[in-house]
Design a protein around this motif. Structure first.
Motif, PDB file in Angstrom:
ATOM      1  N   ILE A  45     -21.189  20.871 -17.314  1.00  0.00           N
ATOM      2  CA  ILE A  45     -21.229  19.465 -17.708  1.00  0.00           C
ATOM      3  C   ILE A  45     -22.149  18.732 -16.752  1.00  0.00           C
ATOM      4  N   GLU A  46     -23.106  17.981 -17.309  1.00  0.00           N
ATOM      5  CA  GLU A  46     -24.027  17.164 -16.514  1.00  0.00           C
ATOM      6  C   GLU A  46     -23.860  15.723 -16.925  1.00  0.00           C
ATOM      7  N   THR A  53     -23.130  12.035 -21.309  1.00  0.00           N
ATOM      8  CA  THR A  53     -22.756  13.338 -20.780  1.00  0.00           C
ATOM      9  C   THR A  53     -23.508  14.396 -21.565  1.00  0.00           C
ATOM     10  N   ILE A  54     -24.107  15.331 -20.845  1.00  0.00           N
ATOM     11  CA  ILE A  54     -24.805  16.443 -21.482  1.00  0.00           C
ATOM     12  C   ILE A  54     -24.034  17.718 -21.150  1.00  0.00           C
ATOM     13  N   TYR A  55     -23.695  18.441 -22.187  1.00  0.00           N
ATOM     14  CA  TYR A  55     -23.032  19.729 -22.011  1.00  0.00           C
ATOM     15  C   TYR A  55     -24.098  20.799 -22.145  1.00  0.00           C
ATOM     16  N   LEU A  56     -24.285  21.612 -21.120  1.00  0.00           N
ATOM     17  CA  LEU A  56     -25.245  22.719 -21.158  1.00  0.00           C
ATOM     18  C   LEU A  56     -24.492  24.011 -21.434  1.00  0.00           C
ATOM     19  N   ILE A  57     -25.006  24.779 -22.380  1.00  0.00           N
ATOM     20  CA  ILE A  57     -24.395  26.036 -22.791  1.00  0.00           C
ATOM     21  C   ILE A  57     -25.391  27.154 -22.496  1.00  0.00           C
ATOM     22  N   TYR A  58     -25.009  28.075 -21.605  1.00  0.00           N
ATOM     23  CA  TYR A  58     -25.862  29.201 -21.239  1.00  0.00           C
ATOM     24  C   TYR A  58     -25.434  30.408 -22.069  1.00  0.00           C
ATOM     25  N   THR A  59     -26.404  31.032 -22.733  1.00  0.00           N
ATOM     26  CA  THR A  59     -26.087  32.132 -23.642  1.00  0.00           C
ATOM     27  C   THR A  59     -26.987  33.323 -23.383  1.00  0.00           C
ATOM     28  N   GLY A  64     -30.913  40.550 -25.016  1.00  0.00           N
ATOM     29  CA  GLY A  64     -30.797  40.342 -23.573  1.00  0.00           C
ATOM     30  C   GLY A  64     -31.449  39.077 -23.066  1.00  0.00           C
ATOM     31  N   THR A  65     -32.172  38.373 -23.910  1.00  0.00           N
ATOM     32  CA  THR A  65     -32.833  37.131 -23.521  1.00  0.00           C
ATOM     33  C   THR A  65     -31.802  36.047 -23.248  1.00  0.00           C
ATOM     34  N   VAL A  66     -32.018  35.303 -22.178  1.00  0.00           N
ATOM     35  CA  VAL A  66     -31.140  34.186 -21.837  1.00  0.00           C
ATOM     36  C   VAL A  66     -31.683  32.930 -22.503  1.00  0.00           C
ATOM     37  N   LYS A  67     -30.795  32.140 -23.087  1.00  0.00           N
ATOM     38  CA  LYS A  67     -31.195  30.912 -23.766  1.00  0.00           C
ATOM     39  C   LYS A  67     -30.187  29.827 -23.406  1.00  0.00           C
ATOM     40  N   VAL A  68     -30.711  28.633 -23.103  1.00  0.00           N
ATOM     41  CA  VAL A  68     -29.870  27.503 -22.746  1.00  0.00           C
ATOM     42  C   VAL A  68     -29.955  26.466 -23.861  1.00  0.00           C
ATOM     43  N   PHE A  69     -28.800  25.937 -24.240  1.00  0.00           N
ATOM     44  CA  PHE A  69     -28.717  24.882 -25.248  1.00  0.00           C
ATOM     45  C   PHE A  69     -28.075  23.662 -24.623  1.00  0.00           C
ATOM     46  N   LYS A  70     -28.387  22.501 -25.175  1.00  0.00           N
ATOM     47  CA  LYS A  70     -27.626  21.310 -24.820  1.00  0.00           C
ATOM     48  C   LYS A  70     -26.688  21.030 -25.981  1.00  0.00           C
ATOM     49  N   ASN A  71     -25.639  20.308 -25.689  1.00  0.00           N
ATOM     50  CA  ASN A  71     -24.659  19.963 -26.704  1.00  0.00           C
ATOM     51  C   ASN A  71     -24.338  18.488 -26.507  1.00  0.00           C
ATOM     52  N   ILE A  85     -16.808  20.745 -29.471  1.00  0.00           N
ATOM     53  CA  ILE A  85     -17.561  22.003 -29.494  1.00  0.00           C
ATOM     54  C   ILE A  85     -17.549  22.636 -28.110  1.00  0.00           C
ATOM     55  N   TYR A  86     -17.816  21.831 -27.082  1.00  0.00           N
ATOM     56  CA  TYR A  86     -17.831  22.340 -25.711  1.00  0.00           C
ATOM     57  C   TYR A  86     -16.482  22.964 -25.340  1.00  0.00           C
ATOM     58  N   GLY A  87     -15.421  22.265 -25.653  1.00  0.00           N
ATOM     59  CA  GLY A  87     -14.082  22.758 -25.317  1.00  0.00           C
ATOM     60  C   GLY A  87     -13.691  24.001 -26.089  1.00  0.00           C
ATOM     61  N   GLY A  88     -14.230  24.177 -27.289  1.00  0.00           N
ATOM     62  CA  GLY A  88     -13.874  25.327 -28.108  1.00  0.00           C
ATOM     63  C   GLY A  88     -14.632  26.596 -27.794  1.00  0.00           C
ATOM     64  N   LEU A  89     -15.748  26.497 -27.090  1.00  0.00           N
ATOM     65  CA  LEU A  89     -16.534  27.684 -26.757  1.00  0.00           C
ATOM     66  C   LEU A  89     -15.856  28.475 -25.649  1.00  0.00           C
ATOM     67  N   ARG A  90     -15.751  29.768 -25.831  1.00  0.00           N
ATOM     68  CA  ARG A  90     -15.140  30.652 -24.843  1.00  0.00           C
ATOM     69  C   ARG A  90     -16.196  31.589 -24.270  1.00  0.00           C
ATOM     70  N   ILE A  91     -16.161  31.742 -22.961  1.00  0.00           N
ATOM     71  CA  ILE A  91     -17.119  32.608 -22.272  1.00  0.00           C
ATOM     72  C   ILE A  91     -16.870  34.062 -22.669  1.00  0.00           C
ATOM     73  N   ASN A  92     -17.954  34.813 -22.803  1.00  0.00           N
ATOM     74  CA  ASN A  92     -17.967  36.228 -23.208  1.00  0.00           C
ATOM     75  C   ASN A  92     -17.547  36.433 -24.655  1.00  0.00           C
TER      76      ASN A  92
END
Length: 126
Positions: A45-46, A53-59, A64-71, A85-92
């Motif tokens: 969270i930024e 507020t900007i939510y950054l999502i690292y994927t 294997g490519t890393v991609k960053v999204f804002k939400n 959306i931010y709260g519902g995303l689970r790591i891995n």
């Protein structure tokens, strides 16, 4: 007197043109849309200011490519659920993400998430 009228019309035309150009520039990212299948690596969270507020999502993509999204919320997209959306995303976990925009590293510009769908339903996660 005529010179003043002509000058006034030129100023008004310049103002109208600059408004139209700024509106078009703000809408251009909405024409670039993609769908990705990703695994969520991390979230952050930024806070840019009091109200934004900007939510950054690292994927990580399948290759294997890393991609960053804002939400963030988006009025043109009628998207007002970025916090949900931010709260519902689970790591891995794997998700199908629909996003719009352009990734411009120099400007720290990211694609904005519009919709997220789990690849496996929640009740099948282990």
């Amino acid at each position: 007197m005529r010179k003043h009228k002509a000058l006034r019309y030129k100023i008004i035309a310049a103002i109208v043109c600059s408004i139209i150009i700024s509106v078009l520039i703000s809408l251009i990212p909405h024409f670039f849309r993609n769908t990705y299948t990703v695994i969520i690596s991390s979230k952050q969270i930024e806070k840019k200011s009091k109200n934004k507020t900007i939510y950054l999502i690292y994927t990580q993509m399948d290759n294997g490519t890393v991609k960053v999204f804002k939400n963030i919320n988006s009025f043109p997209e009628l998207k007002f659920n970025s916090q949900d959306i931010y709260g519902g995303l689970r790591i891995n976990r794997k998700y199908k993400i629909r996003a719009y925009g352009l990734r411009i590293p120099l400007l720290s510009s990211y694609e904005n998430i519009v919709k997220v769908q789990a690849v496996k339903p929640y009740n099948q996660w282990q």
